[in-house]
Scaffold this active site. Structure first.
Site, PDB file in Angstrom:
ATOM      1  N   ASP A  89      82.283  79.893 123.185  1.00  0.00           N
ATOM      2  CA  ASP A  89      82.392  79.816 124.642  1.00  0.00           C
ATOM      3  C   ASP A  89      81.002  80.071 125.234  1.00  0.00           C
ATOM      4  O   ASP A  89      80.488  81.189 125.158  1.00  0.00           O
ATOM      5  CB  ASP A  89      83.377  80.915 125.065  1.00  0.00           C
ATOM      6  CG  ASP A  89      83.610  80.994 126.560  1.00  0.00           C
ATOM      7  OD1 ASP A  89      82.924  80.295 127.304  1.00  0.00           O
ATOM      8  OD2 ASP A  89      84.500  81.786 126.957  1.00  0.00           O
ATOM      9  N   ASP A  91      80.279  79.752 128.410  1.00  0.00           N
ATOM     10  CA  ASP A  91      80.458  79.982 129.851  1.00  0.00           C
ATOM     11  C   ASP A  91      79.897  78.812 130.675  1.00  0.00           C
ATOM     12  O   ASP A  91      80.225  77.670 130.428  1.00  0.00           O
ATOM     13  CB  ASP A  91      79.830  81.319 130.264  1.00  0.00           C
ATOM     14  CG  ASP A  91      80.657  82.517 129.793  1.00  0.00           C
ATOM     15  OD1 ASP A  91      81.827  82.314 129.402  1.00  0.00           O
ATOM     16  OD2 ASP A  91      80.142  83.643 129.791  1.00  0.00           O
ATOM     17  N   HIS A 116      81.658  75.229 124.385  1.00  0.00           N
ATOM     18  CA  HIS A 116      82.122  74.632 125.647  1.00  0.00           C
ATOM     19  C   HIS A 116      81.343  75.205 126.827  1.00  0.00           C
ATOM     20  O   HIS A 116      80.953  76.366 126.849  1.00  0.00           O
ATOM     21  CB  HIS A 116      83.638  74.722 125.843  1.00  0.00           C
ATOM     22  CG  HIS A 116      84.262  76.070 125.894  1.00  0.00           C
ATOM     23  ND1 HIS A 116      84.218  76.874 127.003  1.00  0.00           N
ATOM     24  CD2 HIS A 116      84.975  76.748 124.974  1.00  0.00           C
ATOM     25  CE1 HIS A 116      84.882  77.983 126.767  1.00  0.00           C
ATOM     26  NE2 HIS A 116      85.338  77.951 125.534  1.00  0.00           N
ATOM     27  N   GLU A 118      81.474  75.246 131.051  1.00  0.00           N
ATOM     28  CA  GLU A 118      82.465  75.065 132.120  1.00  0.00           C
ATOM     29  C   GLU A 118      81.819  74.761 133.467  1.00  0.00           C
ATOM     30  O   GLU A 118      80.602  74.939 133.649  1.00  0.00           O
ATOM     31  CB  GLU A 118      83.366  76.297 132.207  1.00  0.00           C
ATOM     32  CG  GLU A 118      82.657  77.529 132.729  1.00  0.00           C
ATOM     33  CD  GLU A 118      83.336  78.839 132.322  1.00  0.00           C
ATOM     34  OE1 GLU A 118      83.878  78.915 131.199  1.00  0.00           O
ATOM     35  OE2 GLU A 118      83.301  79.778 133.135  1.00  0.00           O
ATOM     36  N   CYS A 126      87.522  84.790 134.405  1.00  0.00           N
ATOM     37  CA  CYS A 126      88.553  84.243 133.521  1.00  0.00           C
ATOM     38  C   CYS A 126      89.220  83.070 134.224  1.00  0.00           C
ATOM     39  O   CYS A 126      89.529  83.146 135.413  1.00  0.00           O
ATOM     40  CB  CYS A 126      89.590  85.320 133.203  1.00  0.00           C
ATOM     41  SG  CYS A 126      91.089  84.646 132.461  1.00  0.00           S
ATOM     42  N   ARG A 161      84.460  72.031 129.808  1.00  0.00           N
ATOM     43  CA  ARG A 161      85.657  72.682 130.345  1.00  0.00           C
ATOM     44  C   ARG A 161      85.679  72.471 131.849  1.00  0.00           C
ATOM     45  O   ARG A 161      84.647  72.647 132.506  1.00  0.00           O
ATOM     46  CB  ARG A 161      85.619  74.173 130.003  1.00  0.00           C
ATOM     47  CG  ARG A 161      86.533  75.024 130.870  1.00  0.00           C
ATOM     48  CD  ARG A 161      86.628  76.442 130.366  1.00  0.00           C
ATOM     49  NE  ARG A 161      86.953  77.368 131.433  1.00  0.00           N
ATOM     50  CZ  ARG A 161      87.171  78.681 131.249  1.00  0.00           C
ATOM     51  NH1 ARG A 161      87.092  79.198 130.039  1.00  0.00           N
ATOM     52  NH2 ARG A 161      87.453  79.462 132.274  1.00  0.00           N
ATOM     53  N   GLU A 191      91.196  73.698 131.681  1.00  0.00           N
ATOM     54  CA  GLU A 191      91.615  75.099 131.775  1.00  0.00           C
ATOM     55  C   GLU A 191      92.828  75.262 132.668  1.00  0.00           C
ATOM     56  O   GLU A 191      92.954  74.575 133.696  1.00  0.00           O
ATOM     57  CB  GLU A 191      90.448  75.940 132.316  1.00  0.00           C
ATOM     58  CG  GLU A 191      90.746  77.414 132.547  1.00  0.00           C
ATOM     59  CD  GLU A 191      91.054  78.211 131.276  1.00  0.00           C
ATOM     60  OE1 GLU A 191      91.921  77.787 130.500  1.00  0.00           O
ATOM     61  OE2 GLU A 191      90.418  79.281 131.081  1.00  0.00           O
ATOM     62  N   ASN A 213      94.129  75.861 125.652  1.00  0.00           N
ATOM     63  CA  ASN A 213      93.845  77.300 125.606  1.00  0.00           C
ATOM     64  C   ASN A 213      95.165  78.062 125.723  1.00  0.00           C
ATOM     65  O   ASN A 213      95.728  78.166 126.805  1.00  0.00           O
ATOM     66  CB  ASN A 213      92.904  77.651 126.767  1.00  0.00           C
ATOM     67  CG  ASN A 213      92.636  79.142 126.882  1.00  0.00           C
ATOM     68  OD1 ASN A 213      92.961  79.912 125.990  1.00  0.00           O
ATOM     69  ND2 ASN A 213      92.027  79.541 127.993  1.00  0.00           N
TER      70      ASN A 213
END
Ligand SMILES: C[C@](O)(C(=O)O)[C@H](CC(=O)O)C(=O)O
Ligand SMILES: [Mg+2]
Length: 300
Positions: A89, A91, A116, A118, A126, A161, A191, A213
């Site tokens: 991840d 971010d 990933h 995002e 989150c 993402r 997501e 996820n």
């Protein structure tokens, strides 16, 4: 011994091939290198390195406080102990598109199979909480283009993402996913989709692999692998599952220890010394030591 015999390039090649196979790849989140060994031993197809877990491990909330150095170091420690591909991840890419480009190269060097990136605004949060926001589409596309251009190993997987679903609905998420795939994303991580039907719609919207996820206490229904396969999902992550279970056990154990004044009642629930040594491959190290010793002895 020393666990992984494969180069990062070989793991990335295998990950690409597995993604192309259309099979569902299951990636539990490793909370440390040891748990990555357990995931490998249990026969899963990959290891996920979660930002939420990495932050929690440092006793921090998952709001973009961790740095590229911290994330790449921990992800590298996890990736190097397993023959499985590790997906991390990253971010929002740790800054502007140029930072994202550097992030990709650092993660390649750390031995990751992919990451990933995002489309949340910094400070991110989150994806299953309220109050998040996303950058405009052109900015999201710039992040992905920068990532794709920076990669030196063509097999390093860049997963885009999008957090749009919880903000603007499924239609907007499908549109954004298409645009991200066109910009060079190898995989889409939509997501906080609500249910199987939404994953099915996403599957139809893009030609690239999609990731589900299955995080607990979130906005998505927890779907079985059978359902995920049926709707054509390629990768499923269980990002915080093992940490939540471990911390549940830790919390309970502390209260038993405090109440009983001994851990005796907990022993039967523990991984035994033998099981730990077996997972670590202790016997192989002992054998190696013997070889070194005998060799040195003969030399004298
Ligand atoms: C997937 C995720 O980005 C993570 O960092 O593991 C989190 C998981 C979680 O907080 O439950 C997310 O979904 O944002
Ligand atoms: Mg995260």
């Amino acid at each position: 011994m020393l666990h992984s015999r494969l180069t990062a390039q070989a793991k990335r090649g295998a990950f690409r091939a597995a993604l192309a196979s259309g099979d569902l790849l299951r990636l539990p989140g490793a909370f440390n290198p040891l748990s990555a060994l357990a995931i490998t031993r249990a026969g899963f197809e990959g290891v996920y390195v979660s930002g939420a877990v990495l932050s929690a491990d440092l006793a921090l909330p998952d709001i973009g406080l961790t740095t590229l150095t911290e994330v790449s170091r921990r992800a590298g420690e996890i990736a190097r102990v397993t023959d499985l591909p590790a997906l991390v991840d990253a971010d929002t890419g740790f800054g502007e598109p140029l930072n994202t480009a550097r992030t990709i190269q650092v993660l390649e060097d750390a031995g990751l199979a992919g990451c990933h990136i995002e489309d949340q605004v910094n400070p991110k949060r989150c994806g299953h909480l309220d109050g998040k926001s996303v950058v405009p589409l052109p900015d999201a596309l710039r992040r992905i283009r920068a990532a794709a251009d920076a990669r030196r190993d063509p097999d390093f997987v860049i997963c885009a993402r999008t957090d749009v679903r919880a903000l603007e609905g499924l239609g907007a998420a499908l549109d954004r996913a298409r645009a991200l795939a066109d910009a060079g994303a190898d995989m889409i991580f939509p997501e906080a989709l609500a249910n199987a039907a939404e994953f099915e719609a996403m599957r139809k919207a893009v030609d690239v692999p999609i990731l589900a996820n299955m995080t607990e206490f979130g906005k998505s229904t927890l779907l079985t692998t059978e359902t995920l396969r049926d709707v054509g999902v390629n990768v499923v992550i269980y990002p915080v599952t093992l940490l939540r279970l471990a911390m549940g056990a830790v919390t309970e154990a502390l209260s038993v220890l405090a109440a009983d004044g001994t851990q005796a009642a907990l022993v039967e629930r523990m991984q035994t010394r033998g099981e730990l040594y077996d997972l670590l491959g202790y016997a192989d190290y002992a054998k190696f030591d013997t070889t070194v010793f005998s060799h040195a002895y003969r030399e004298q």
